[in-house]
Enzyme design. Structure first.
Site, PDB file in Angstrom:
ATOM      1  N   THR B 143       0.822  -1.205   0.000  1.00  0.00           N
ATOM      2  CA  THR B 143       0.000   0.000   0.000  1.00  0.00           C
ATOM      3  C   THR B 143       0.861   1.261   0.000  1.00  0.00           C
ATOM      4  OG1 THR B 143      -1.561  -1.250   1.319  1.00  0.00           O
ATOM      5  CG2 THR B 143      -1.877   1.139   1.241  1.00  0.00           C
ATOM      6  N   GLU B 144       0.606   2.145  -0.938  1.00  0.00           N
ATOM      7  CA  GLU B 144       1.298   3.436  -1.041  1.00  0.00           C
ATOM      8  C   GLU B 144       2.812   3.276  -1.147  1.00  0.00           C
ATOM      9  OE1 GLU B 144      -0.645   5.902  -1.417  1.00  0.00           O
ATOM     10  OE2 GLU B 144      -2.530   5.208  -0.560  1.00  0.00           O
TER      11      GLU B 144
END
Lengths: 434, 415
Positions: B143-144
């Site tokens: 994530t990210e």
């Protein structure tokens, strides 16, 4: 730059934000080196005598530049105070005026007979008018007299009761007029406006070279309700005075209960009933909280009754009107400040709350919500959401912490100095021939 | 010689509905709004972009290749609200020129709070991709692009991945270039791909910025920049949000025209080609070891976690959420587990970010709330309700007030 300013009450004698604003702005103008002749109505000598020495037109020959309390004298080197004997008071309405005038008469009789003070304007009790409309115009007349001996470049009038005076002084002297809108009749009376007040407000705005509104919210009202062309109306936000005496004396009271604070005049405009309705909802889900209503006003008794009626009387405390140190103390005790105003041109109190490290919930119908981002915002009528947010602030320390830290930081950027600079710019613009 | 490696991040969170302390039901998510946004983005971005890229792949006869990372929460929503998007992704998968990457099903920050939950979500995501597109993800992106050495080690230990992707942040690379394949510190087998943030952001952020000296950016100009790498790099990793095409950069900026011409321009140079992440990993040996002792991400200029965990509200909310893990899993209630997991999506914490809040910039654009405070309050109200559901599964209800007891009791009754 020299300004003939028609203002209102100065601390410590203030009944609301108008006095705070006049004081903050004037002090900041003083620091910019602007010379201000500050004219304000004065009720009777006895009320002010011990604290502030003010000059009446009749007394002017004996005194020049002026003294206030000792500390103010040093601070306000460029300010000269002039007062006009008049029962005008900030936040007066034609109804309250009638009551005041009776009180005024009584006081006048007492002071003149008892002391026969030399500073007392001669002529006995005939130099005031029997109703607010006539008094406002009599005040204008007196201001014109007083202005004759003053040197100034611009006339600056604060809120409607001084507009006729502003117009008169501007006309007589040929100087430009700036009117400053701290509130309009629509804020004070909702849709039931007093036509006389409205007409005075509109005339002041029409005759003015520039209109200063305390928020875009108010600017919108000035344009749409008073038909003033938009290019004449500028927004200057109020600031907040960081308390010089800010001390870290701890609150020694250990208490189980959280405190949610309402502080302001208890009038229709301020939305006290929404505060109480929300309180009722909050108490449905949490118990260890008290609601404090600090202030007075024409809805105070009705609010006490409403609290009882809602069955939360034991959870709501009324303090009456607070000033100075008591205000700071109550802020210090509060966990949350709520301003549920129905219509609020600006709203200085939330800034003071933040300055005192108290997180705030403000109504979206307030001018201050245009400048505060680190505040919780609700529609004044949405008591469900108001209660939801109150509960959250009470329940979650990280929320309080974040609101407090960011809010306190944000409020430091709202300086009277900037407001004064903008005023000065507007003064200068009015002096440039179009 | 440089290979151009495109990977597009495709994600939509399941946004919460307005949930007050007085609400008492299990409808936490805003079906209407999620459907509307999903359909809007589908029309502005997913559908036109998928069709365009499919055409380009066909046109270039397999020489144009790309990769996607599709989150589980997005795929669920597409299935419900925009099935036609899903079918265009199927068509893309069938070309054999498209790779699908692995990530956490719920686009969560689980790696930072619970390794067990993290692994479960990565597995769940892998299964979904396998069942939808018939391929098992071989390259992982967190994530990210959140990453540190521990993540590299964990991904290697999971055994199912060949490489991991993260941001080519200056402070981890120093003088080194992101245009090579590296080895994560401590790993023996898996490799590491780093985003070329400069060229990626030229497309993703600067493309429509008229104050940018290079505006307007054309496919030809961009290809020259890629050609310039020839000789000092093996791969140019262009990683960006898919919504760049048509949603962040609107169609009228010319972003679609740019993309339409880009493959042709890149392939004009005989040394250039397109590769998917797995192909890059297979083609090149690691040039060195990259050490990332502290957590990095691809967000903001800080490239750290401050967009999700930068203030006390954010860290409190996520801490309270993961504290429930044991209870949730013990309750053995599928719906409870799913609701809890949907709350893990990183966007919920991003909305609470107070950084730049005063400037009202990119953070605000993606934010369904008026303020970070509203977002926190809403989240905590939902979490409070979830907690009570949890408690009612487990032990006799411990209530804080009469009303809460009543609420909890109501929840406890099976419908």
């Amino acid at each position: 730059m020299r300004v003939f300013m028609l203002g209102w009450e100065f601390p410590p004698f203030i009944s609301g934000g108008l006095g705070t604003a006049c004081y903050g702005l004037t002090k900041a103008l003083d620091q910019l080196g602007v010379k201000v002749t500050f004219v304000l109505p004065k009720m009777v000598d006895s009320q002010y005598a011990t604290h502030v020495k003010l000059l009446t037109p009749q007394a002017k020959k004996r005194v020049g530049r002026r003294r206030n309390t000792r500390s103010q004298e040093e601070e306000l080197a460029n300010i000269k105070f002039r007062s006009i004997l008049s029962p005008l008071q900030a936040y007066a309405t034609p109804q309250t005026y009638d009551e005041q005038i009776a009180e005024f008469l009584r006081l006048r009789r007492e002071t003149t007979s008892a002391t026969d003070a030399p500073g007392d304007p001669g002529g006995g009790g005939t130099d005031y008018a029997g109703d607010l409309y006539r008094e406002v115009h009599r005040y204008a007349h007196m201001a014109m007299d007083l202005a004759r001996d003053e040197e100034f470049d611009v006339v600056h009038a604060h809120d409607w009761m001084t507009y006729p005076a502003g117009i008169a002084v501007a006309m007589a002297s040929g100087k430009p007029l700036v009117v400053h809108i701290h509130s309009t009749e629509f804020d004070r009376s909702g849709e039931h406006v007093n036509q006389m007040v409205y007409d005075i407000e509109r005339e002041g705005m029409q005759r003015a070279h520039k209109v200063i509104a305390v928020s875009h919210f108010t600017r919108g009202v000035v344009i749409s309700r008073y038909g003033i062309p938009g290019d004449k109306v500028e927004v200057i936000y109020n600031g907040v005075e960081r308390n010089g005496t800010w001390s870290v004396e701890p609150v020694t009271i250990r208490r189980e209960e959280k405190i949610v604070l309402f502080l302001g005049r208890i009038t229709m405009q301020k939305g006290p009933e929404y505060f109480l309705q929300a309180a009722k909802k909050v108490l449905e889900v949490t118990d260890n909280v008290k609601f404090v209503m600090a202030g007075s006003g024409d809805l105070m008794y009705r609010s006490i009754e409403l609290a009882a009626q809602l069955g939360i009387g034991h959870k709501v405390l009324f303090t009456g009107f607070l000033r100075g140190n008591d205000v700071r103390r109550i802020f210090r005790m509060a966990d949350l400040y709520v301003m549920p105003s129905v219509s609020e041109p600006f709203g200085i109190a939330p800034l003071e709350a933040l300055d005192n490290d108290v997180p705030v919930i403000i109504s979206k119908q307030s001018g201050v919500s245009e400048v505060l981002r680190h505040a919780l915002k609700v529609d004044f009528w949405d008591i469900n959401e108001m209660a939801n947010k109150i509960v959250a602030v009470l329940r979650y320390p990280p929320l309080r912490m974040t609101l407090r830290n960011h809010g306190n930081f944000e409020v430091r950027k709202l300086r009277w100095r900037d407001a004064a600079r903008n005023c000065l710019r507007i003064y200068e613009e009015t002096l440039v021939p179009a | 010689m440089p290979s151009v490696c495109f990977y597009f991040q495709v994600h939509q969170p399941t946004r919460l509905r307005h949930y007050t302390v007085f609400d008492n039901d299990e409808r936490y998510f805003d079906e209407g709004r999620n459907a509307a946004i999903c359909k809007k983005v589908a029309n502005k971005c997913y559908l036109p972009a998928n069709r365009m890229l499919l055409r380009l792949i066909q046109q270039h006869e397999g020489r144009f290749r790309i990769a996607y990372s599709l989150t589980g929460v997005l795929l669920e929503q597409l299935e419900k609200y925009s099935p036609e998007v899903l079918s265009t992704f199927h068509a893309l998968a069938e070309t054999g020129c498209v790779e699908f990457l692995g990530e956490t099903y719920y686009h969560s920050l689980a790696f930072l709070y619970s390794r067990q939950e993290f692994v479960e979500q990565v597995r769940k995501h892998g299964e979904l991709i396998q069942s939808l597109f018939g391929q098992t993800p071989k390259v992982f992106r967190n994530t990210e692009l959140i990453y540190n050495n521990d993540l590299g080690l964990l991904i290697e230990a999971m055994g199912c991945f060949d490489a991991v992707i993260t941001e080519g942040a200056d402070h981890i690379l120093g003088y080194r270039s992101p245009n090579f394949v590296y080895r994560p510190k401590g790993c023996r087998r898996i490799k590491m791909l780093l985003k070329n943030y400069s060229l990626s952001d030229d497309i993703a952020f600067r493309f429509s910025n008229r104050h940018w000296a290079e505006w307007p950016l054309t496919a030809g100009k961009f290809s020259q920049w890629v050609n310039a790498i020839n000789g000092c790099g093996q791969t140019v990793n262009l990683f960006m949000d898919y919504e760049t095409l048509g949603e962040h950069q609107w169609e009228d900026t010319g972003i679609f025209d740019f993309m339409r011409h880009l493959p042709g321009e890149i392939l004009k140079h005989p040394d250039n080609n397109f590769k998917t992440p797995s192909e890059v990993v297979a083609s090149y040996e690691p040039l060195g070891v990259v050490d990332v002792p502290h957590v990095i991400s691809w967000a903001d200029t800080e490239r750290d976690l401050s967009a999700w965990l930068g203030n006390p509200m954010q860290s409190n909310a996520i801490y309270e959420l993961y504290r429930l893990e044991k209870k949730i899993k013990r309750a053995n209630d599928e719906r409870l587990l799913t609701d809890w997991r949907k709350l893990q999506t990183s966007d919920h914490f991003y909305y609470m970010c107070t950084k730049y809040f005063a400037d009202g910039d990119v953070h605000k654009y993606f934010n369904p709330y008026d303020s970070p405070y509203d977002s926190y309050i809403n989240f905590m109200n939902v979490l409070d309700h979830l907690q009570r559901r949890c408690a009612s599964c487990e032990t006799p209800i411990v209530a804080h007030s009469p009303t809460q007891a009543a609420n909890a009791a109501r929840v406890a009754v099976p419908v």
